[in-house]
Every structure is written in structure tokens, then in C-alpha cells.
Design a protein around this motif. Structure first.
Motif, PDB file in Angstrom:
ATOM      1  N   MET A   1      -3.218 -18.862  -0.441  1.00  0.00           N
ATOM      2  CA  MET A   1      -2.479 -18.327  -1.595  1.00  0.00           C
ATOM      3  C   MET A   1      -2.716 -16.835  -1.713  1.00  0.00           C
ATOM      4  O   MET A   1      -3.845 -16.376  -1.735  1.00  0.00           O
ATOM      5  CB  MET A   1      -2.967 -19.033  -2.853  1.00  0.00           C
ATOM      6  CG  MET A   1      -2.207 -18.642  -4.095  1.00  0.00           C
ATOM      7  SD  MET A   1      -2.990 -19.285  -5.581  1.00  0.00           S
ATOM      8  CE  MET A   1      -4.510 -18.415  -5.633  1.00  0.00           C
ATOM      9  N   ARG A 110      -9.226   4.162   0.225  1.00  0.00           N
ATOM     10  CA  ARG A 110      -9.156   3.157  -0.835  1.00  0.00           C
ATOM     11  C   ARG A 110      -8.199   3.589  -1.942  1.00  0.00           C
ATOM     12  O   ARG A 110      -7.380   2.799  -2.416  1.00  0.00           O
ATOM     13  CB  ARG A 110     -10.521   2.877  -1.446  1.00  0.00           C
ATOM     14  CG  ARG A 110     -10.579   1.539  -2.155  1.00  0.00           C
ATOM     15  CD  ARG A 110     -11.653   1.462  -3.219  1.00  0.00           C
ATOM     16  NE  ARG A 110     -11.145   1.921  -4.509  1.00  0.00           N
ATOM     17  CZ  ARG A 110     -10.440   1.175  -5.344  1.00  0.00           C
ATOM     18  NH1 ARG A 110     -10.180  -0.085  -5.057  1.00  0.00           N
ATOM     19  NH2 ARG A 110      -9.980   1.683  -6.472  1.00  0.00           N
ATOM     20  N   LEU A 117      -0.921  -0.574  -3.630  1.00  0.00           N
ATOM     21  CA  LEU A 117      -0.954  -1.980  -4.055  1.00  0.00           C
ATOM     22  C   LEU A 117      -0.110  -2.218  -5.305  1.00  0.00           C
ATOM     23  O   LEU A 117       0.522  -3.251  -5.444  1.00  0.00           O
ATOM     24  CB  LEU A 117      -2.403  -2.392  -4.331  1.00  0.00           C
ATOM     25  CG  LEU A 117      -2.640  -3.838  -4.755  1.00  0.00           C
ATOM     26  CD1 LEU A 117      -2.401  -4.791  -3.608  1.00  0.00           C
ATOM     27  CD2 LEU A 117      -4.045  -4.021  -5.309  1.00  0.00           C
ATOM     28  N   ARG A 118      -0.102  -1.249  -6.224  1.00  0.00           N
ATOM     29  CA  ARG A 118       0.647  -1.399  -7.474  1.00  0.00           C
ATOM     30  C   ARG A 118       2.034  -0.774  -7.368  1.00  0.00           C
ATOM     31  O   ARG A 118       2.638  -0.447  -8.383  1.00  0.00           O
ATOM     32  CB  ARG A 118      -0.119  -0.747  -8.621  1.00  0.00           C
ATOM     33  CG  ARG A 118      -1.525  -1.265  -8.807  1.00  0.00           C
ATOM     34  CD  ARG A 118      -1.574  -2.397  -9.800  1.00  0.00           C
ATOM     35  NE  ARG A 118      -2.929  -2.948  -9.886  1.00  0.00           N
ATOM     36  CZ  ARG A 118      -3.238  -4.046 -10.549  1.00  0.00           C
ATOM     37  NH1 ARG A 118      -2.302  -4.711 -11.186  1.00  0.00           N
ATOM     38  NH2 ARG A 118      -4.466  -4.493 -10.572  1.00  0.00           N
ATOM     39  N   TRP A 143     -15.668  -1.816   4.995  1.00  0.00           N
ATOM     40  CA  TRP A 143     -14.719  -2.920   5.093  1.00  0.00           C
ATOM     41  C   TRP A 143     -13.700  -2.749   3.985  1.00  0.00           C
ATOM     42  O   TRP A 143     -14.068  -2.589   2.822  1.00  0.00           O
ATOM     43  CB  TRP A 143     -15.488  -4.235   4.935  1.00  0.00           C
ATOM     44  CG  TRP A 143     -14.674  -5.484   5.001  1.00  0.00           C
ATOM     45  CD1 TRP A 143     -14.439  -6.256   6.100  1.00  0.00           C
ATOM     46  CD2 TRP A 143     -14.016  -6.148   3.912  1.00  0.00           C
ATOM     47  NE1 TRP A 143     -13.677  -7.335   5.755  1.00  0.00           N
ATOM     48  CE2 TRP A 143     -13.395  -7.305   4.434  1.00  0.00           C
ATOM     49  CE3 TRP A 143     -13.885  -5.867   2.555  1.00  0.00           C
ATOM     50  CZ2 TRP A 143     -12.669  -8.192   3.640  1.00  0.00           C
ATOM     51  CZ3 TRP A 143     -13.146  -6.741   1.767  1.00  0.00           C
ATOM     52  CH2 TRP A 143     -12.554  -7.891   2.309  1.00  0.00           C
ATOM     53  N   ASP A 145      -9.806  -4.258   2.611  1.00  0.00           N
ATOM     54  CA  ASP A 145      -8.693  -5.174   2.854  1.00  0.00           C
ATOM     55  C   ASP A 145      -7.416  -4.666   2.190  1.00  0.00           C
ATOM     56  O   ASP A 145      -7.423  -3.606   1.575  1.00  0.00           O
ATOM     57  CB  ASP A 145      -9.039  -6.605   2.446  1.00  0.00           C
ATOM     58  CG  ASP A 145      -9.070  -6.777   0.938  1.00  0.00           C
ATOM     59  OD1 ASP A 145      -8.879  -5.775   0.230  1.00  0.00           O
ATOM     60  OD2 ASP A 145      -9.303  -7.907   0.484  1.00  0.00           O
ATOM     61  N   LEU A 147      -5.904  -5.469  -0.352  1.00  0.00           N
ATOM     62  CA  LEU A 147      -5.962  -5.324  -1.809  1.00  0.00           C
ATOM     63  C   LEU A 147      -6.758  -4.089  -2.208  1.00  0.00           C
ATOM     64  O   LEU A 147      -6.963  -3.837  -3.394  1.00  0.00           O
ATOM     65  CB  LEU A 147      -6.616  -6.559  -2.425  1.00  0.00           C
ATOM     66  CG  LEU A 147      -5.880  -7.884  -2.240  1.00  0.00           C
ATOM     67  CD1 LEU A 147      -6.775  -9.040  -2.663  1.00  0.00           C
ATOM     68  CD2 LEU A 147      -4.612  -7.894  -3.059  1.00  0.00           C
ATOM     69  N   ALA A 148      -7.223  -3.341  -1.208  1.00  0.00           N
ATOM     70  CA  ALA A 148      -8.037  -2.143  -1.430  1.00  0.00           C
ATOM     71  C   ALA A 148      -9.406  -2.455  -1.995  1.00  0.00           C
ATOM     72  O   ALA A 148      -9.945  -1.697  -2.796  1.00  0.00           O
ATOM     73  CB  ALA A 148      -7.305  -1.128  -2.313  1.00  0.00           C
ATOM     74  N   SER A 149      -9.981  -3.595  -1.616  1.00  0.00           N
ATOM     75  CA  SER A 149     -11.386  -3.851  -1.938  1.00  0.00           C
ATOM     76  C   SER A 149     -12.224  -3.126  -0.902  1.00  0.00           C
ATOM     77  O   SER A 149     -12.033  -3.351   0.288  1.00  0.00           O
ATOM     78  CB  SER A 149     -11.715  -5.342  -1.856  1.00  0.00           C
ATOM     79  OG  SER A 149     -10.744  -6.089  -2.512  1.00  0.00           O
ATOM     80  N   LEU A 150     -13.106  -2.272  -1.363  1.00  0.00           N
ATOM     81  CA  LEU A 150     -13.929  -1.467  -0.442  1.00  0.00           C
ATOM     82  C   LEU A 150     -15.369  -1.940  -0.507  1.00  0.00           C
ATOM     83  O   LEU A 150     -15.910  -2.099  -1.585  1.00  0.00           O
ATOM     84  CB  LEU A 150     -13.859   0.005  -0.846  1.00  0.00           C
ATOM     85  CG  LEU A 150     -14.757   0.979  -0.082  1.00  0.00           C
ATOM     86  CD1 LEU A 150     -14.322   1.123   1.354  1.00  0.00           C
ATOM     87  CD2 LEU A 150     -14.770   2.332  -0.758  1.00  0.00           C
ATOM     88  N   ALA A 151     -15.979  -2.187   0.670  1.00  0.00           N
ATOM     89  CA  ALA A 151     -17.383  -2.561   0.690  1.00  0.00           C
ATOM     90  C   ALA A 151     -18.081  -1.891   1.857  1.00  0.00           C
ATOM     91  O   ALA A 151     -17.611  -1.988   2.992  1.00  0.00           O
ATOM     92  CB  ALA A 151     -17.528  -4.072   0.789  1.00  0.00           C
ATOM     93  N   PRO A 152     -19.194  -1.192   1.584  1.00  0.00           N
ATOM     94  CA  PRO A 152     -20.010  -0.684   2.674  1.00  0.00           C
ATOM     95  C   PRO A 152     -20.847  -1.832   3.224  1.00  0.00           C
ATOM     96  O   PRO A 152     -21.456  -2.562   2.448  1.00  0.00           O
ATOM     97  CB  PRO A 152     -20.903   0.368   2.013  1.00  0.00           C
ATOM     98  CG  PRO A 152     -20.910   0.051   0.567  1.00  0.00           C
ATOM     99  CD  PRO A 152     -19.760  -0.856   0.265  1.00  0.00           C
ATOM    100  N   VAL A 153     -20.827  -2.021   4.539  1.00  0.00           N
ATOM    101  CA  VAL A 153     -21.488  -3.187   5.140  1.00  0.00           C
ATOM    102  C   VAL A 153     -22.207  -2.795   6.432  1.00  0.00           C
ATOM    103  O   VAL A 153     -21.825  -1.819   7.069  1.00  0.00           O
ATOM    104  CB  VAL A 153     -20.456  -4.295   5.461  1.00  0.00           C
ATOM    105  CG1 VAL A 153     -20.026  -5.029   4.226  1.00  0.00           C
ATOM    106  CG2 VAL A 153     -19.252  -3.725   6.170  1.00  0.00           C
ATOM    107  N   GLN A 162     -13.613 -13.284  11.174  1.00  0.00           N
ATOM    108  CA  GLN A 162     -14.690 -13.309  10.187  1.00  0.00           C
ATOM    109  C   GLN A 162     -15.471 -14.615  10.245  1.00  0.00           C
ATOM    110  O   GLN A 162     -16.699 -14.610  10.209  1.00  0.00           O
ATOM    111  CB  GLN A 162     -14.117 -13.172   8.773  1.00  0.00           C
ATOM    112  CG  GLN A 162     -13.601 -11.799   8.452  1.00  0.00           C
ATOM    113  CD  GLN A 162     -13.079 -11.713   7.029  1.00  0.00           C
ATOM    114  OE1 GLN A 162     -13.680 -11.081   6.187  1.00  0.00           O
ATOM    115  NE2 GLN A 162     -11.958 -12.357   6.774  1.00  0.00           N
ATOM    116  N   LEU A 166     -19.109 -13.428  11.705  1.00  0.00           N
ATOM    117  CA  LEU A 166     -20.081 -13.031  10.673  1.00  0.00           C
ATOM    118  C   LEU A 166     -21.337 -13.880  10.744  1.00  0.00           C
ATOM    119  O   LEU A 166     -22.449 -13.386  10.568  1.00  0.00           O
ATOM    120  CB  LEU A 166     -19.452 -13.113   9.275  1.00  0.00           C
ATOM    121  CG  LEU A 166     -18.398 -12.055   8.977  1.00  0.00           C
ATOM    122  CD1 LEU A 166     -17.953 -12.133   7.520  1.00  0.00           C
ATOM    123  CD2 LEU A 166     -18.902 -10.657   9.270  1.00  0.00           C
TER     124      LEU A 166
END
Lengths: 228, 192
Positions: A1, A110, A117-118, A143, A145, A147-153, A162, A166
Motif C-alpha cells: 500500500m 531531502r 512530494l507535496r 538513506w 526514500d 517520501l524524503a525520509s532521510l536517515a544517516p546509516v 533490503q 541488511l
């Protein structure tokens, strides 16, 4: 979804049936950081539906001397967005005679993706942004995606990769690994993908970012992996 | 969570897509003044967007007014900013915690995604572990706790709530806000 679906179908919708483009989830993006480097790997297959259109596709763009971006997603969006970011990163470097740091670039990307995104037609692009900070020499990986979720990993993947990679990296990755060990881990991941992904992704392009810049790494894509 | 002349706010550190954990270093609490904190749960992209937006708005407020923003003022800023997006909301449920600058009284409140304020004099919870957090807070919280008791209470409430929720956990940040001291602690928590 899709988390952003709202049930209404706008008149410009391109969604005709299942295939708008070879399922973006099947494209492989991998990233690993180590002691003084960031490795980025991307699958070489360019797909449309069930067809492989190209077996030597490069899904990465160099943003500046020490930052590399890998992308996957909808066909037209990916290259368009990546090259837009690349052009802006290079424009900044020319105007200011300094490169943006990987963290600054990640937050810039981002911002662009979040405003997209909007908008009426958002970019459908997933990204990995790897780099080595030119001042601190610290490697980093971001990282991001669609949706512009930003994560330093410390290590990351996109798509179905993944689920396979992972867990392998959870077990084997250490923050202070050498480049050789990084390549070994990448081989481990590639083998597992060949073993378990139901399609042939035509091998990986591997690039290493160090404080001296970006180099393409030799990677053996012809190794045969026995299926389990 | 409210204590005697002190207030606490805590969050977990997980970022995930459905059941897949992408990162276990994604803090959800942001500081907007000496004693004003905002916690954001919900869609990760909106957590970043909204926290950046308020950083901008609070910086502009401070330049215009030449003073820090008070928690109650900040709460009204959050409310009106979220309601601006009434028909295309940011998917976040914020929590504000802080101490009133003049009186030193604790202030906490929560919001829904379109900015309806929920004032409380005990505790506010938000996120996927809301039900578990309500249970823990309802049984552990008592009025007029000192900073140390408050830290123990909020930490136990959060840790035990997220351990019963598959979608949250993987470490926690806890802030204890006192008159002239803010203590931030990192709780490792369960990593499985």
C-alpha cells in the motif's frame, strides 16, 4: 500500500495496469561505510516490465569530488532528478570554490524531494548518498526514500535487496572495517542476491568514495552461485 | 511528563518501513529554546519537514522579539501551523514540553495532525505505542516527583511500553528539564 495514495485518480495518471516500469523494488542499491571509505553498489540491469533493456546501466552520479549518489525508482524520474541534483551541487562548487559536505548535500536533496512530494507530480526516486567529509575525513552514508525520509546509516539498501542484505550486514558489519573487508561484505551480499532474487539483475557496479575521490572498483559479476 | 518544577520528554530511536527497521538512530525530540522541546511521531519525512519548519519559525521569532519563545506560545505556533494544512496535513502527532520562563511552572501538551491542542497536567503520549504508554504512565505517574524520580518513571514507562510494541524501541533519548539545567540521557534499551 502506498502511504501517500488518496484513492482519487487524477486525469494525468500514468498507472496503466501493473507495469509503469520494471518494478523499482527489483533494482538493487547497496551502501557500506568503513574506516575511511564509503562503498556504493548498484545493479546494472535497466528494466521495463519483464524486459531487460540494458545490462550495463550505471545508476550512480558523482555530485562532487567526495560525494556519490545512487538512485532507483521510476524510469524518467531517476536520471532527471539525479542530474538536477548533480548540476546544483556542481553549481555550488563553482560559485563558492568549495564543495558541499555530504551531510549538507543530503539535507539539500531531502529538501528538494520533500517539496516535490507535496507537488502535483512527485518524483518517485529512492537514493543512497555516500561520501567522505573533506574536512573531517569521516565517511558517511545517507538513506533517502521517495517520501524524503532521510536517515544517516552505517550500511543501507533499497528495494527487495533490503530484506536479503541488511540481515547479512547486521551480522558482519563493523564500523572500522577496511576497504578489502568492505568488498568482501559486498560479495557476500551479491551472492545472496543471486541466490534468492528471482530475477537476474546483471551484476553490480561498485564505486568507492575515499578522501581522494571516487573510483570504480573491479567486481567479479561472473561468479556462479549455487542456489540453496 | 510533569514533575515538581521539572518536566521530562522522551522518545525511541527507530525508523522503519512497516516491519523493516531502516535505522536505529532517528531521534524524534527537537529543542527550540533553553527550555522548550518538541517531540514528533508519525511519517518520518514529515517529522523532518515539520522539525525543520519550526526551527525556521522559532529562529525568525527570536530575531523579531529578541527573546526565546515560551512553551505556551510555541504550542500555539504549532497548532496554527498544523491547521494551515487542514486539508493536506502533515502526518505527525506532536508533543510539546517545557518550563514557563516567568514562573518556572512545567507545561506539556499534545496535538493531533491538524493542530487540535490537548492540554494535560500529568502526561502526554503519542505514536504507535500509544496504548501501551497510556497504561504504563497511568500506573507509574504520580504528582510532584523530583527530577530523579521523574527520570526513572518516564524511562520505565517508555522502555516497557515500546517492548510490547513491535514497531518502536531500539534505544531511547530522555530529556529532564529543570529550572537552570537540562539533562539528556541515551538509553540503549533492547536491540531486538
Amino acid at each position: 500500500m502506498a502511504p501517500h495514495s488518496n484513492g482519487t485518480s487524477p486525469h494525468w495518471s500514468l498507472k496503466s495496469g501493473v507495469h509503469q516500469q520494471g518494478c523499482p523494488e527489483l533494482q538493487v542499491l547497496l551502501g557500506i561505510t568503513g574506516k575511511d571509505f564509503t562503498l556504493i553498489a548498484a545493479s546494472k540491469a535497466a528494466m521495463r516490465g519483464a524486459t531487460i533493456l540494458k545490462a550495463a546501466d550505471d545508476k550512480t552520479r558523482q555530485l562532487n569530488k567526495n560525494t556519490l549518489m545512487a538512485f532507483s525508482g521510476e524510469a524518467g524520474d531517476t536520471v532527471q532528478f539525479a542530474e538536477y541534483i548533480q548540476a546544483n551541487a556542481q553549481l555550488y562548487s563553482m560559485r563558492n570554490e568549495t564543495d558541499l559536505s555530504p551531510s549538507a548535500l543530503a539535507n539539500f536533496v531531502r529538501g528538494e524531494l520533500a517539496s516535490s512530494l507535496r507537488s502535483r507530480k512527485p518524483y518517485n526516486v529512492n537514493l543512497l548518498l555516500g561520501g567522505v567529509d573533506p574536512i573531517t575525513d569521516k565517511p558517511s552514508l545517507y538513506w533517502l526514500d521517495y517520501l524524503a525520509s532521510l536517515a544517516p546509516v552505517p550500511y543501507a539498501a533499497h528495494g527487495y535487496a533490503q530484506y536479503y542484505c541488511l540481515s547479512i550486514l547486521d551480522k558482519h558489519h563493523q564500523p572500522d572495517i577496511t576497504l578489502e573487508r568492505g568488498m568482501e561484505l559486498l560479495n557476500l551480499c551479491a551472492d545472496e542476491l543471486k541466490r534468492r532474487l528471482p530475477i537476474d539483475f546483471k551484476g553490480l557496479v561498485v564505486k568507492a568514495v575515499t578522501k581522494d575521490g571516487t573510483v570504480e572498483m573491479p567486481f567479479d559479476n561472473d561468479r556462479i552461485v549455487k542456489s540453496a | 511528563m510533569v514533575g515538581k518544577d521539572c518536566v521530562a520528554i522522551a522518545c525511541d530511536l527507530r525508523l522503519g518501513l512497516q516491519a523493516l527497521t531502516v535505522s536505529n538512530n532517528f531521534p524524534k525530540i527537537f529543542q527550540y529554546g533553553d527550555q522548550v522541546f518538541l517531540g514528533l511521531t508519525g511519517l518520518a519525512t514529515d517529522v523532518s519537514t515539520v522539525s525543520d519548519l519550526f526551527r525556521y519559525k522559532v529562529n525568525m521569532y527570536r530575531l523579531r522579539e529578541e527573546r526565546h519563545i515560551a512553551p505556551r506560545t510555541f504550542a500555539n505556533l504549532v497548532s496554527s501551523s498544523l491547521y494551515e494544512r487542514r486539508f493536506g496535513p502533515y502526518f505527525v502527532s506532536p508533543v510539546v514540553a517545557g518550563l514557563e520562563p516567568k514562573t518556572g511552572q512545567p507545561f506539556i501538551c499534545g496535538f493531533d495532525s491538524i493542530g487540535c491542542i490537548d492540554f494535560a497536567k500529568d502526561f502526554i503520549v503519542s505514536g504507535t505505542a500509544t496504548e501501551q504508554l497510556f497504561g504504563m504512565c497511568e500506573s507509574l505517574w504520580e504528582p510532584d516527583m523530583g527530577p530523579d524520580a521523574l527520570f526513572e518513571t518516564i524511562s520505565q514507562a517508555l522502555l516497557n511500553a515500546v517492548d510490547r510494541d513491535a514497531l518502536s524501541g531500539w534505544g531511547a533519548h530522555v530529556y529532564i528539564v529543570e529550572k537552570d539545567k537540562v539533562t539528556k540521557r541515551l538509553l540503549k534499551g533492547r536491540q531486538d
